[in-house]
Scaffold this active site. Sequence first.
Site, PDB file in Angstrom:
ATOM      1  N   ARG A  77       0.841  -1.183   0.000  1.00  0.00           N
ATOM      2  CA  ARG A  77       0.000   0.000   0.000  1.00  0.00           C
ATOM      3  C   ARG A  77       0.877   1.234   0.000  1.00  0.00           C
ATOM      4  O   ARG A  77       1.734   1.391   0.864  1.00  0.00           O
ATOM      5  CB  ARG A  77      -0.920   0.008   1.238  1.00  0.00           C
ATOM      6  CG  ARG A  77      -1.735   1.282   1.339  1.00  0.00           C
ATOM      7  CD  ARG A  77      -2.700   1.301   2.498  1.00  0.00           C
ATOM      8  NE  ARG A  77      -3.378   2.592   2.571  1.00  0.00           N
ATOM      9  CZ  ARG A  77      -3.341   3.383   3.633  1.00  0.00           C
ATOM     10  NH1 ARG A  77      -2.681   3.029   4.732  1.00  0.00           N
ATOM     11  NH2 ARG A  77      -3.956   4.558   3.605  1.00  0.00           N
ATOM     12  N   HIS A 121      -3.033  10.981   0.842  1.00  0.00           N
ATOM     13  CA  HIS A 121      -2.470  10.741   2.181  1.00  0.00           C
ATOM     14  C   HIS A 121      -1.848  12.044   2.659  1.00  0.00           C
ATOM     15  O   HIS A 121      -0.673  12.127   3.020  1.00  0.00           O
ATOM     16  CB  HIS A 121      -1.428   9.612   2.132  1.00  0.00           C
ATOM     17  CG  HIS A 121      -1.208   8.936   3.465  1.00  0.00           C
ATOM     18  ND1 HIS A 121      -1.336   7.580   3.673  1.00  0.00           N
ATOM     19  CD2 HIS A 121      -0.847   9.461   4.664  1.00  0.00           C
ATOM     20  CE1 HIS A 121      -1.055   7.296   4.938  1.00  0.00           C
ATOM     21  NE2 HIS A 121      -0.767   8.408   5.556  1.00  0.00           N
ATOM     22  N   GLU A 166      -7.472   8.438   6.370  1.00  0.00           N
ATOM     23  CA  GLU A 166      -7.750   9.062   7.661  1.00  0.00           C
ATOM     24  C   GLU A 166      -8.266  10.499   7.543  1.00  0.00           C
ATOM     25  O   GLU A 166      -7.631  11.456   8.027  1.00  0.00           O
ATOM     26  CB  GLU A 166      -6.502   9.008   8.545  1.00  0.00           C
ATOM     27  CG  GLU A 166      -6.013   7.607   8.787  1.00  0.00           C
ATOM     28  CD  GLU A 166      -5.105   7.499   9.981  1.00  0.00           C
ATOM     29  OE1 GLU A 166      -4.652   8.527  10.498  1.00  0.00           O
ATOM     30  OE2 GLU A 166      -4.847   6.372  10.413  1.00  0.00           O
ATOM     31  N   ASN A 292      -7.465   1.587   9.838  1.00  0.00           N
ATOM     32  CA  ASN A 292      -6.161   1.826  10.461  1.00  0.00           C
ATOM     33  C   ASN A 292      -6.372   1.710  11.969  1.00  0.00           C
ATOM     34  O   ASN A 292      -7.123   2.515  12.545  1.00  0.00           O
ATOM     35  CB  ASN A 292      -5.628   3.226  10.116  1.00  0.00           C
ATOM     36  CG  ASN A 292      -5.115   3.319   8.697  1.00  0.00           C
ATOM     37  OD1 ASN A 292      -5.161   2.346   7.958  1.00  0.00           O
ATOM     38  ND2 ASN A 292      -4.611   4.475   8.315  1.00  0.00           N
ATOM     39  N   TYR A 294      -4.498   1.375  15.755  1.00  0.00           N
ATOM     40  CA  TYR A 294      -3.273   1.471  16.550  1.00  0.00           C
ATOM     41  C   TYR A 294      -3.490   1.191  18.028  1.00  0.00           C
ATOM     42  O   TYR A 294      -2.688   0.533  18.678  1.00  0.00           O
ATOM     43  CB  TYR A 294      -2.620   2.847  16.352  1.00  0.00           C
ATOM     44  CG  TYR A 294      -1.978   2.955  14.990  1.00  0.00           C
ATOM     45  CD1 TYR A 294      -2.664   3.491  13.896  1.00  0.00           C
ATOM     46  CD2 TYR A 294      -0.695   2.454  14.776  1.00  0.00           C
ATOM     47  CE1 TYR A 294      -2.092   3.538  12.638  1.00  0.00           C
ATOM     48  CE2 TYR A 294      -0.113   2.499  13.516  1.00  0.00           C
ATOM     49  CZ  TYR A 294      -0.811   3.043  12.452  1.00  0.00           C
ATOM     50  OH  TYR A 294      -0.249   3.093  11.212  1.00  0.00           O
ATOM     51  N   GLU A 350      -3.575  -0.244   7.998  1.00  0.00           N
ATOM     52  CA  GLU A 350      -2.421   0.105   8.843  1.00  0.00           C
ATOM     53  C   GLU A 350      -2.583  -0.480  10.233  1.00  0.00           C
ATOM     54  O   GLU A 350      -3.661  -0.408  10.815  1.00  0.00           O
ATOM     55  CB  GLU A 350      -2.252   1.631   8.999  1.00  0.00           C
ATOM     56  CG  GLU A 350      -1.723   2.344   7.787  1.00  0.00           C
ATOM     57  CD  GLU A 350      -1.622   3.837   8.011  1.00  0.00           C
ATOM     58  OE1 GLU A 350      -1.350   4.262   9.148  1.00  0.00           O
ATOM     59  OE2 GLU A 350      -1.872   4.573   7.042  1.00  0.00           O
TER      60      GLU A 350
HETATM   61  N1  LIG Z   1      -5.530  13.225  18.770  1.00  0.00           N
HETATM   62  N2  LIG Z   1      -5.311  12.287  18.184  1.00  0.00           N
HETATM   63  N3  LIG Z   1      -5.060  11.284  17.682  1.00  0.00           N
HETATM   64  C1  LIG Z   1      -5.159  10.929  16.355  1.00  0.00           C
HETATM   65  C2  LIG Z   1      -4.936   9.449  16.243  1.00  0.00           C
HETATM   66  C3  LIG Z   1      -4.336   9.205  14.918  1.00  0.00           C
HETATM   67  C4  LIG Z   1      -3.205   8.274  15.106  1.00  0.00           C
HETATM   68  N4  LIG Z   1      -2.287   8.398  13.976  1.00  0.00           N
HETATM   69  C5  LIG Z   1      -2.523   7.711  12.903  1.00  0.00           C
HETATM   70  O1  LIG Z   1      -3.497   7.047  12.751  1.00  0.00           O
HETATM   71  C6  LIG Z   1      -1.426   7.736  11.867  1.00  0.00           C
HETATM   72  C7  LIG Z   1      -1.604   6.997  10.660  1.00  0.00           C
HETATM   73  C8  LIG Z   1      -1.164   7.631   9.356  1.00  0.00           C
HETATM   74  O2  LIG Z   1      -1.923   7.115   8.266  1.00  0.00           O
HETATM   75  C9  LIG Z   1       0.319   7.380   9.057  1.00  0.00           C
HETATM   76  O3  LIG Z   1       0.735   8.263   8.027  1.00  0.00           O
HETATM   77  C10 LIG Z   1       1.142   7.570  10.336  1.00  0.00           C
HETATM   78  O4  LIG Z   1       2.524   7.489  10.038  1.00  0.00           O
HETATM   79  C11 LIG Z   1       0.730   6.457  11.298  1.00  0.00           C
HETATM   80  C12 LIG Z   1       1.586   6.445  12.569  1.00  0.00           C
HETATM   81  O5  LIG Z   1       1.314   7.585  13.338  1.00  0.00           O
HETATM   82  C13 LIG Z   1      -0.726   6.546  11.646  1.00  0.00           C
END
Ligand SMILES: N=[N+]=NCCCCNC(=O)[C@@H]1[C@H]2[C@H](O)[C@@H](O)[C@H](O)[C@@H](CO)[C@@H]12
Length: 444
Positions: A77, A121, A166, A292, A294, A350
């Site tokens: 991806r 993105h 996102e 996605n 986490y 993700e």
């Molecule tokens: N307030 N608050 N919190 C917001 C929560 C969002 C958490 N971060 C993601 O989901 C990003 C996603 C992204 O696609 C990638 O580009 C990033 O590198 C990853 C790692 O960080 C994850």
Amino acid sequence: MAELRFPDGFLWGTATASYQVEGAVREDGRGESIWDRFSHTPGKTFEGQTGDVACDHYHRYPEDVEHMARMGMNAYRFSVAWPRIFPEGKGPVNQKGLDFYRRLVDALQGRHIQPCLTLYHWDLPQALQEKGGWDNRDTGRYFAEYAHTLYQALGDRVPLWITLNEPWVAAILGHAFGQHAPGFGDFPLAMRVVHHLLLAHGWAVEAFRHDGPRRAQIGITLNLSPVEPATGKEADGQAADLADRFTNRLFLDPIFRGAYPELPDLMRSALPQATPEEMERISTPVDFLGVNYYTRQVVEADPQGLYGVGMVPARGDLTEMGWEVYPQGLYDLLIRVHREYHPQAVYVTENGAAFADEIQDGEVDDPRRIAYVREHLSRAHAAIGAGVPLKGYFYWSLMDNFEWAFGYSKRFGLLYVVPGSLERVWKRSARWYAQVAQANAVPL
Ligand SMILES: N=[N+]=NCCCCNC(=O)[C@@H]1[C@H]2[C@H](O)[C@@H](O)[C@H](O)[C@@H](CO)[C@@H]12
């Protein structure tokens, strides 16, 4: 040996994003993006770090594809940088930008790795930001034209298409909290951006249905996070319900039910008045949902919090991002989405973790990342057993890269990227994940 077997044809991949890995920000006619502007703005990123060079994936992609092939990946991806295709966001196509992605897709196909292409993105052309960015509905129209251009150029060779990555983060972190590009702190603006991003998604799906590639599939990737109340108190339960509406349902409901969830008046009134045909467009059926995942959120009633909601600080087993390692949340989330929104198919687009990786004698031993992935895959396997149509898993990320406002200080990769030389070094987790992909099974 005990193992969890996955269905035949399950996709095993990794994920990256253009601004986080490509570099070459002025090469072959690429235009400026809002992340070029933001990262070069003093004080916005860790030590002022930028994606100017990143992992130099723009030049090293043949080597990176080779690493994926040696890992036994059958999917990858990545995202396309809109400013490489349309340096000003619209107008004449920059063929050299398109040619890079043609070369990348060729390299992937040459190694029998299925491309999964994310159209957006977060690297919006700066020229469009100067015309209002996502606050301007026209941006969604230009997004559909950009999407259409890529459908024509790559459609018959890319089986999986994702419109937005996102949108909640792009809208809220970028326009309400100011932590991401373009860096505004204006809640009503952020809610208009929510709606305009959803319209952009709808226009892009309509364009795909109208004259996109026949055999390919299109979906959207949402950051979803189970929300749990800190205690059984009524007030905490209400806070959790509100947080769930504002983060998860704000996008799930319009896309899969054609209507926004009930929201507090202040929040609701900030959303533009959506017409029935706009909600119809936004809920144009998708072929799959990208998730996605986490970590989970634990919330409590907090009069000082945003809308009376307080985030309870994560405790226990934390990653370098301060996120709780909570594999059960992936199972809970997949089951909930399946039961309440019935997507035709689901991909974990993700899932991954940053840990304090250290390289010693050319080796990176990362047992916590192996445990993290094994535990989350075991919950994904259980979700499939419970009937969730989960078709694939993309680990975030193939390699250490530009972690937005954290710069290069957070390492999520399976491949360690050596500062300076940018040499890729397999972490132990890369070898472990390669065994999983090649066996289509997780060893227990
Ligand atoms: N307030 N608050 N919190 C917001 C929560 C969002 C958490 N971060 C993601 O989901 C990003 C996603 C992204 O696609 C990638 O580009 C990033 O590198 C990853 C790692 O960080 C994850």
